[in-house]
Design a protein around this motif. Structure first.
Motif, mmCIF file in Angstrom:
data_model
loop_
_atom_site.group_PDB
_atom_site.id
_atom_site.type_symbol
_atom_site.label_atom_id
_atom_site.label_comp_id
_atom_site.label_asym_id
_atom_site.label_seq_id
_atom_site.Cartn_x
_atom_site.Cartn_y
_atom_site.Cartn_z
ATOM 1 N N PHE A 74 0.814 -1.207 0.000
ATOM 2 C CA PHE A 74 0.000 0.000 0.000
ATOM 3 C C PHE A 74 0.849 1.258 0.000
ATOM 4 O O PHE A 74 1.937 1.276 0.560
ATOM 5 C CB PHE A 74 -0.882 0.059 1.259
ATOM 6 N N ALA A 85 -9.926 4.831 2.846
ATOM 7 C CA ALA A 85 -9.360 3.520 3.187
ATOM 8 C C ALA A 85 -10.482 2.507 3.434
ATOM 9 O O ALA A 85 -10.399 1.365 2.989
ATOM 10 C CB ALA A 85 -8.456 3.639 4.401
ATOM 11 N N ILE A 90 -9.976 -1.680 3.431
ATOM 12 C CA ILE A 90 -8.751 -1.876 4.200
ATOM 13 C C ILE A 90 -8.920 -2.925 5.301
ATOM 14 O O ILE A 90 -8.004 -3.697 5.575
ATOM 15 C CB ILE A 90 -8.226 -0.532 4.784
#
Length: 151
Positions: A74, A85, A90
């Motif tokens: 990332f 995110a 995420i």
């Protein structure tokens, strides 16, 4: 773990780092151009990947194959909010059992797991770097020398 190295020795540095990692989540901290992606590339090679690491600045995440695993790489430099995110999932990446390498992790610091380890890279003269491997994400707040871009 702390040491100084020349860029031509980065492959042996990567092997030493892998010997000292206790977590599959690794945070890379350093100024722009410090060599974060270069180190990720050396780590991939040490992990027997045939993939070449490229900066995921625009794609946010790149995936690399290992012989029996994978690495998610990332780069949060362009993240403008924590919601971004969440929007790309995420949590799913963080809950996987795969390797996770994060550049500019301070942009999502509140989401980082406690077991993450941090690599702080500092540029020195003559293509040298200073590297410090810490045991958890706390070093992100300890290292005030890094400038986090704000949008």
């Amino acid at each position: 773990m702390e040491f100084t190295y020349h860029l031509e020795n980065i492959n042996s540095v990567a092997e030493q780092i892998l010997e000292h990692l206790d977590s599959k989540i690794v945070l890379f901290n350093g100024n722009m151009g410090a060599g974060k992606t270069t180190l990720v590339n050396a780590l991939l090679k040490a992990m027997q990947s045939t993939d070449i690491a490229t900066s995921p600045t625009f794609s946010i995440v790149n995936e690399y194959q290992l012989p029996e695993d994978k690495v998610y790489h990332f780069d949060f430099y362009r993240i403008e909010s924590i919601e971004e995110a969440y929007n790309f999932g995420i949590e799913d990446y963080l809950s996987s059992d795969h390797w996770i390498f994060m550049e500019w992790p301070e942009r999502i610091s509140e989401l980082l797991p406690e077991n993450a380890q941090t690599i702080i890279i500092t540029e020195l003269e003559d293509s040298q770097r200073s590297l410090k491997l810490t045991i958890n994400k706390e070093s992100l707040t300890e290292n005030n020398a890094m400038t986090v871009p704000k949008f």
